[in-house]
Design an enzyme around this catalytic site. Structure first.
Site, mmCIF file in Angstrom:
data_model
loop_
_atom_site.group_PDB
_atom_site.id
_atom_site.type_symbol
_atom_site.label_atom_id
_atom_site.label_comp_id
_atom_site.label_asym_id
_atom_site.label_seq_id
_atom_site.Cartn_x
_atom_site.Cartn_y
_atom_site.Cartn_z
ATOM 1 N N CYS A 161 11.822 26.995 42.564
ATOM 2 C CA CYS A 161 13.143 26.625 42.035
ATOM 3 C C CYS A 161 14.127 27.769 42.226
ATOM 4 C CB CYS A 161 13.021 26.233 40.563
ATOM 5 S SG CYS A 161 12.150 27.458 39.576
ATOM 6 N N GLU B 113 13.339 22.145 32.681
ATOM 7 C CA GLU B 113 13.479 23.243 33.659
ATOM 8 C C GLU B 113 13.521 22.571 35.026
ATOM 9 O OE1 GLU B 113 13.930 26.266 32.898
ATOM 10 O OE2 GLU B 113 12.936 26.704 30.996
ATOM 11 N N GLU C 232 12.784 28.218 28.280
ATOM 12 C CA GLU C 232 11.402 28.512 27.904
ATOM 13 C C GLU C 232 11.211 30.029 28.001
ATOM 14 O OE1 GLU C 232 8.761 25.712 29.997
ATOM 15 O OE2 GLU C 232 9.075 24.396 28.277
ATOM 16 N N ASN D 253 4.375 23.446 42.261
ATOM 17 C CA ASN D 253 4.604 24.708 42.980
ATOM 18 C C ASN D 253 4.005 25.930 42.277
ATOM 19 O OD1 ASN D 253 6.529 24.649 40.976
ATOM 20 N ND2 ASN D 253 8.164 25.475 42.250
HETATM 21 P P1 NAD Z 1 8.817 16.296 40.261
HETATM 22 O O1 NAD Z 1 10.000 16.120 39.385
HETATM 23 O O2 NAD Z 1 8.573 15.334 41.343
HETATM 24 O O3 NAD Z 1 7.468 16.284 39.395
HETATM 25 C C1 NAD Z 1 7.270 17.175 38.298
HETATM 26 C C2 NAD Z 1 6.276 16.557 37.344
HETATM 27 O O4 NAD Z 1 6.844 15.373 36.786
HETATM 28 C C3 NAD Z 1 4.951 16.138 37.970
HETATM 29 O O5 NAD Z 1 3.911 16.412 37.064
HETATM 30 C C4 NAD Z 1 5.128 14.635 38.142
HETATM 31 O O6 NAD Z 1 3.900 13.939 38.148
HETATM 32 C C5 NAD Z 1 5.940 14.287 36.912
HETATM 33 N N1 NAD Z 1 6.749 13.059 37.019
HETATM 34 C C6 NAD Z 1 7.156 12.424 38.137
HETATM 35 N N2 NAD Z 1 7.923 11.352 37.804
HETATM 36 C C7 NAD Z 1 7.994 11.345 36.456
HETATM 37 C C8 NAD Z 1 8.661 10.496 35.512
HETATM 38 N N3 NAD Z 1 9.400 9.469 35.894
HETATM 39 N N4 NAD Z 1 8.542 10.781 34.198
HETATM 40 C C9 NAD Z 1 7.816 11.841 33.790
HETATM 41 N N5 NAD Z 1 7.165 12.674 34.627
HETATM 42 C C10 NAD Z 1 7.251 12.425 35.949
HETATM 43 O O7 NAD Z 1 8.926 17.792 40.772
HETATM 44 P P2 NAD Z 1 7.977 18.527 41.812
HETATM 45 O O8 NAD Z 1 8.243 17.927 43.143
HETATM 46 O O9 NAD Z 1 6.574 18.564 41.270
HETATM 47 O O10 NAD Z 1 8.528 20.022 41.763
HETATM 48 C C11 NAD Z 1 9.581 20.446 42.554
HETATM 49 C C12 NAD Z 1 10.883 20.499 41.766
HETATM 50 O O11 NAD Z 1 10.675 21.205 40.549
HETATM 51 C C13 NAD Z 1 11.988 21.251 42.494
HETATM 52 O O12 NAD Z 1 13.215 20.572 42.336
HETATM 53 C C14 NAD Z 1 12.049 22.596 41.770
HETATM 54 O O13 NAD Z 1 13.291 23.247 41.876
HETATM 55 C C15 NAD Z 1 11.702 22.196 40.380
HETATM 56 N N6 NAD Z 1 11.147 23.322 39.640
HETATM 57 C C16 NAD Z 1 11.883 23.855 38.644
HETATM 58 C C17 NAD Z 1 11.401 24.950 37.948
HETATM 59 C C18 NAD Z 1 12.188 25.565 36.825
HETATM 60 O O14 NAD Z 1 11.579 26.283 36.068
HETATM 61 N N7 NAD Z 1 13.476 25.312 36.706
HETATM 62 C C19 NAD Z 1 10.162 25.507 38.286
HETATM 63 C C20 NAD Z 1 9.430 24.926 39.314
HETATM 64 C C21 NAD Z 1 9.932 23.826 39.988
#
Ligand code: NAD
Length: 494
Positions: free
Chosen positions: A297, A263, A471, A167
């Site tokens: 998020c 995060e 962070e 995102n």
């Molecule tokens: P996601 O958890 O599907 O993926 C995030 C990253 O993790 C990607 O690079 C993905 O390839 C990797 N990944 C996937 N499975 C993994 C595993 N088993 N082990 C290690 N890495 C793995 O999240 P998304 O769909 O890319 O992003 C959306 C989510 O992220 C939403 O829930 C949002 O709220 C959250 N988010 C949080 C923040 C924050 O700062 N708190 C910021 C942005 C997004």
């Protein structure tokens, strides 16, 4: 300034005049050089579903090589004086700034966000590097007496694996790269497979400012994240993504006791008091609920409005939402782009399916029209049950529940009745009262009369299942450090 080192090294950069070209080839970088792979993959432009350029498909061997190079680089980089590391980060930030339009356009094409929001993210990505480079992390002298001096030092952890979501592919990459490098760590960046382009370009550019092995990238598919979190050579995982994946990361990292910062997701409430200017606050609340088409998020995901102004507020929000211009983010005038990928699009559709199944009342929107991209009509659900999916879960799309409340105690309890704890905002002309309410919300970020206001100088993190650690800010820098206590005896032993 810390972390300091016993012996120092100096940075050997490739050239004093950086090459600021920006072509359309995308490489992963291992040991300072492009590292081609046998197989490739590609992302899609979510506004028209056209394939984008090929990117590498990393193997486990690529990860092993990157870790070996990182280990070598860490020996030197961790001993480079802080001031030199800082200057390198600032020079790198200047180069990203020089290419800001190229990064911005690439961001629009891979993520789908409209130009003004891509401008914001690009500027923030640069500001975060500069901002964090200006945070001092001094050693703390705990005791200094005739017997000894006791000092707390912040020393680098080692090799950081940075895992980025789709995102905010640019800001969340520089928001990890800068603090990791400033504190003397080396970093391997893994962009999301959905949005690999900006992250790969950032790391390619970084090679002109940091020695080989200090900043590397790997571009892979769904297997790469778990390889990184379970690799015994990686010392710290800085992860941003969903709560579900965060739990898997924690589980995997625990086997080698890696340090982790997580995060994760959010379910941010807005609490709207009756004393506000209805139209102004409705416009702001709608903005923060639908920004980036609900894929932040920190979007407002539950809007609690005092019952005495509920109907008027709802109609004002609906008026603002209906004025949004949905379309391809690269077109001028578009305010809201598509969802980023098919996985998210399919998930958000399930909330639209529930409208009929659950009998939710729709204030605006409610139907997804067929389109060339992953476009979803901004939708407001009017007072669904408090235990309905749309209130309890994080849809991560442009569908938001509007709810009404009677008493302060009741709304605080409802706002806190979630496993998430990322952000919250309280809206009132009585700042004292709003602050009092805000302090009772269990969340890592609380705003009064605004939302999603962030700073590279302020720690950002979630309570409860929204994360572990923080962070940015000095807390964020410390998250990339181990603490070392140095007892220095003033008596010699001769
Ligand atoms: P996601 O958890 O599907 O993926 C995030 C990253 O993790 C990607 O690079 C993905 O390839 C990797 N990944 C996937 N499975 C993994 C595993 N088993 N082990 C290690 N890495 C793995 O999240 P998304 O769909 O890319 O992003 C959306 C989510 O992220 C939403 O829930 C949002 O709220 C959250 N988010 C949080 C923040 C924050 O700062 N708190 C910021 C942005 C997004």
């Amino acid at each position: 300034m810390a972390p300091s080192a016993t012996t120092t090294a100096t940075i050997q950069t490739k050239s004093s005049t950086p090459d600021l070209s920006f072509d359309r080839s995308y490489v992963q970088i291992i040991g300072g050089k492009p590292s081609p792979t046998k197989e490739v993959r590609h992302g899609l432009n979510p506004a028209n579903l056209q394939p984008k350029e090929d990117v590498p498909l990393a193997t486990q061997e690529d990860l092993d090589r990157a870790v070996t190079c990182a280990k070598d680089a860490f020996k030197t980089w961790s001993r480079v004086p802080y001031e030199e590391r800082r200057n390198a980060v600032l020079a790198y930030a200047d180069a990203v700034d020089h290419l800001r339009l190229q990064f911005r356009d690439l961001l629009v094409a891979e993520q789908g966000k409209p130009i003004p929001q891509a401008d914001y993210e690009t500027d923030a990505a640069i500001e975060w590097m500069r901002g964090m480079a200006n945070i001092a992390l001094p050693e703390d002298v705990i005791e200094d007496n005739a017997r000894h001096t006791v000092t707390t030092r912040y020393v680098p952890i080692g090799i950081v694996g940075a895992i980025i979501p789709w995102n905010f592919p640019l800001l969340l990459a520089t928001g990890k790269i800068a603090p990791a490098l400033l504190t003397g760590n080396v970093i391997i960046v893994k962009p999301s497979p959905f949005t690999p382009y900006c992250g790969l370009k950032l790391v390619e550019l970084a090679q002109q400012f940091f020695p080989p092995g200090v900043v590397q990238s790997l571009s892979g598919d769904d297997r790469l994240g778990p390889w990184i979190t379970s690799h015994p050579g990686i010392d710290k995982i800085s992860f941003t993504g969903s709560t579900t994946t965060g739990k898997l990361v924690l589980q995997s990292a625990s086997k080698t006791l890696k340090r982790v910062t997580l995060e994760l997701g959010g379910n941010d409430p807005a609490i709207v008091l009756p004393d506000i200017n209805i139209d102004k606050v409705a416009q702001q609340v709608a903005f923060y609920a639908f920004l980036n088409s609900g894929q932040i998020c920190l979007n407002l995901k539950r809007i609690y409005v005092h019952e005495s102004i509920y109907e008027e507020f709802r109609d004002a929000v609906v008026g603002h939402v209906r004025s949004y211009v949905i379309g391809d983010g690269s077109k001028p005038g578009v305010s809201h782009g598509p969802l980023q990928n098919s996985m998210q699009y399919e998930r958000v559709k399930t909330f639209f399916d529930d409208i009929e199944k659950q009998g939710w009342k729709v204030a605006t929107g409610g139907k997804i029209e067929p389109s060339q991209g992953y476009f979803v009509t901004p939708t407001i659900i009017d007072r669904p049950d408090e235990d309905s999916r749309i209130v309890v879960e994080e849809p991560f799309g442009p569908i938001v529940p509007l709810l009404s409340w009677k008493t302060e105690d009741e709304v605080i309890t409802r706002a806190n009745n979630t496993s998430m704890g990322l952000g919250a905002s309280v809206w009132s002309n009585d700042i004292k009262k709003a602050t009092r309410i805000g302090k009772l919300i269990q969340a890592g970020n609380v705003w009064i009369n605004t939302h999603f206001d962030l700073s590279p100088l302020a720690p950002f993190g979630g309570h409860k299942e929204s994360g572990i650690g923080a962070e940015w800010g000095s807390n964020g820098l410390k998250g990339f450090c181990n603490v070392q206590t140095l007892f220095c005896n003033k008596q010699t032993v001769s």
